[in-house]
Design a protein around this motif. Structure first.
Motif, short mmCIF file in Angstrom:
data_model
loop_
_atom_site.label_atom_id
_atom_site.label_comp_id
_atom_site.label_asym_id
_atom_site.label_seq_id
_atom_site.Cartn_x
_atom_site.Cartn_y
_atom_site.Cartn_z
N LEU A 145 0.84 -1.20 0.00
CA LEU A 145 0.00 0.00 0.00
C LEU A 145 0.87 1.25 0.00
CD1 LEU A 145 -2.56 -0.87 2.85
CD2 LEU A 145 -2.51 -1.66 0.49
N SER A 156 -4.86 10.03 -0.67
CA SER A 156 -5.33 8.74 -1.17
C SER A 156 -4.45 7.62 -0.65
CB SER A 156 -5.27 8.70 -2.70
OG SER A 156 -5.96 9.78 -3.29
N HIS A 184 -3.64 3.70 -1.84
CA HIS A 184 -3.89 2.81 -2.97
C HIS A 184 -2.96 1.62 -2.91
CE1 HIS A 184 -0.27 4.06 -5.31
NE2 HIS A 184 -0.39 5.15 -4.58
N GLU A 185 -3.35 0.55 -3.61
CA GLU A 185 -2.46 -0.59 -3.78
C GLU A 185 -1.40 -0.19 -4.80
OE1 GLU A 185 -3.86 -4.51 -4.86
OE2 GLU A 185 -5.22 -4.49 -3.16
N ASP A 237 2.17 6.02 -8.37
CA ASP A 237 0.97 6.63 -7.80
C ASP A 237 -0.30 6.21 -8.56
OD1 ASP A 237 2.56 7.88 -5.91
OD2 ASP A 237 2.82 9.67 -7.14
N ASP A 238 -0.30 4.96 -8.99
CA ASP A 238 -1.44 4.39 -9.70
C ASP A 238 -1.90 3.18 -8.87
OD1 ASP A 238 -2.72 4.77 -12.50
OD2 ASP A 238 -2.40 2.60 -12.40
N PRO A 267 -5.25 0.32 -7.67
CA PRO A 267 -6.60 0.42 -7.13
C PRO A 267 -6.67 1.28 -5.87
CG PRO A 267 -6.05 -1.86 -7.66
CD PRO A 267 -4.81 -1.06 -7.88
N LEU A 268 -7.61 2.20 -5.85
CA LEU A 268 -7.80 3.06 -4.68
C LEU A 268 -8.46 2.28 -3.56
CD1 LEU A 268 -9.07 6.39 -6.31
CD2 LEU A 268 -6.95 6.07 -5.00
N LEU A 269 -7.94 2.47 -2.34
CA LEU A 269 -8.52 1.83 -1.16
C LEU A 269 -9.21 2.83 -0.27
CD1 LEU A 269 -5.49 -0.49 -0.47
CD2 LEU A 269 -7.74 -1.21 -1.30
N GLN A 312 -9.91 7.48 0.23
CA GLN A 312 -9.54 8.88 0.04
C GLN A 312 -10.18 9.70 1.14
OE1 GLN A 312 -10.76 9.52 -4.18
NE2 GLN A 312 -8.56 9.71 -4.59
N ARG A 327 -11.22 -4.85 0.86
CA ARG A 327 -10.59 -3.89 -0.07
C ARG A 327 -11.60 -2.91 -0.66
NH1 ARG A 327 -5.53 -7.67 -1.92
NH2 ARG A 327 -5.15 -8.17 0.24
N PRO A 346 -13.21 0.46 -1.26
CA PRO A 346 -12.70 1.81 -1.03
C PRO A 346 -13.58 2.61 -0.07
CG PRO A 346 -13.05 1.38 -3.39
CD PRO A 346 -13.62 0.23 -2.64
#
Ligand code: GAR
Length: 196
Positions: free
Chosen positions: A106, A136, A138-139, A145-146, A148-150, A152, A190, A192
Motif C-alpha cells: 500500500l 489517497s 492505494h495498492e 501513484d497508480d 486500485p484506490l482503497l 480517500q 478492499r 474503497p
C-alpha cells in the motif's frame, strides 16, 4: 496476526499512526520500519515504540535501482512481512520489486488521485484553483501513484492557504485515513472508503 513492514524516508508521522493503531483486536502487527535514509526521524520513534528498524541507504548504489532493491528486500523478507506499507517513502520502485509484493503493498499519496501524481501536490492543487484537495491510499502497481484506490479523504482548500497550511490539513487526514484502510485491508476488506 498479519505482519506489516513500513517503509519511510523522513519524519514518519504516518508510520507512527500505523504503528500505534496495531494493538488489541487489530488483525496486524508492525514487524519492521525500514528507511533508505539513516537520518529519518521516524527510525528513533519506531525504535522507542519497540518496533525493529533497519536502514538500506540508496546512495552507494548510485542510481542502480535493482541493486538497491536487492538489498532493500532482504530485511522485509527476514521480518516475514505479509503487508508492506509505503509511508512517505520517497524512492521510486521498479516493476520487479512491485511485482514481488503485488496485492500486498500500500502507499499513501498527498492528493486526490488520479490528480497530481508525483511531487509538489499541494502547490499544484493551489495553482489549479482547486476548492477540494486531500489524500489517497492505494495498492501499489508498477505505475507511479497508480493502482486500485482503497480510500480517500477530502479537505477544503481555504482562500489564504499556502502549500504548507494545506499540507498540514491534508496530513491530519492522512493520519485518520491510513490506519483506517490498513485495518480493513489486513482483514481482507478492499472496499474503497471516502472520508470528508
Ligand atoms: C506524507 O504527506 C505522505 O503522503 C507523503 O510524504 C509525507 C510523509 O510524511 N508521501 C509522498 O509524497 C509520496 N510520494 P510522514 O513521514 O510524516 O508520514
Amino acid at each position: 496476526h498479519k505482519q506489516v513492514a513500513i517503509l519511510i524516508s523522513g519524519g514518519g508521522s504516518n508510520m507512527m499512526t500505523l504503528v500505534d493503531s496495531m494493538t488489541g483486536d487489530h488483525p496486524a502487527r508492525p514487524c519492521l520500519v525500514l528507511s533508505n535514509n539513516a537520518d529519518a526521524g521516524g527510525l528513533k520513534k519506531a525504535a522507542a515504540a519497540g518496533v525493529a528498524t533497519a536502514v538500506v541507504d540508496h546512495r552507494p548504489f548510485k542510481g542502480d535501482r535493482q541493486a538497491f532493491e536487492a538489498e532493500l528486500v532482504k530485511p522485509i523478507l527476514d521480518a516475514g512481512a505479509d503487508i508492506v506499507c509505503l509511508a512517505g517513502f520517497m524512492r521510486v520502485l521498479t516493476v520487479d520489486f512491485v511485482t514481488q509484493f503485488q496485492g500486498r503493498m500500500l502507499n499513501i499519496h498527498p492528493s486526490l488521485l488520479p490528480k497530481y501524481t508525483g511531487l509538489h501536490t499541494h502547490a499544484r492543487a493551489l495553482a489549479a484553483g482547486d476548492s477540494t484537495h486531500g489524500c489517497s491510499v492505494h495498492e501499489v502497481t508498477a505505475v507511479l501513484d497508480d493502482g486500485p484506490l482503497l480510500g480517500q479523504a477530502r479537505v477544503p482548500v481555504l482562500p489564504d492557504d499556502t502549500p504548507e497550511t494545506l499540507a498540514e490539513r491534508v496530513l491530519t487526514q492522512e493520519h485518520i485515513l491510513y490506519p483506517d484502510v490498513l485495518r480493513r485491508y489486513a482483514a481482507g476488506d478492499r472496499t474503497p472508503v471516502l472520508l470528508g
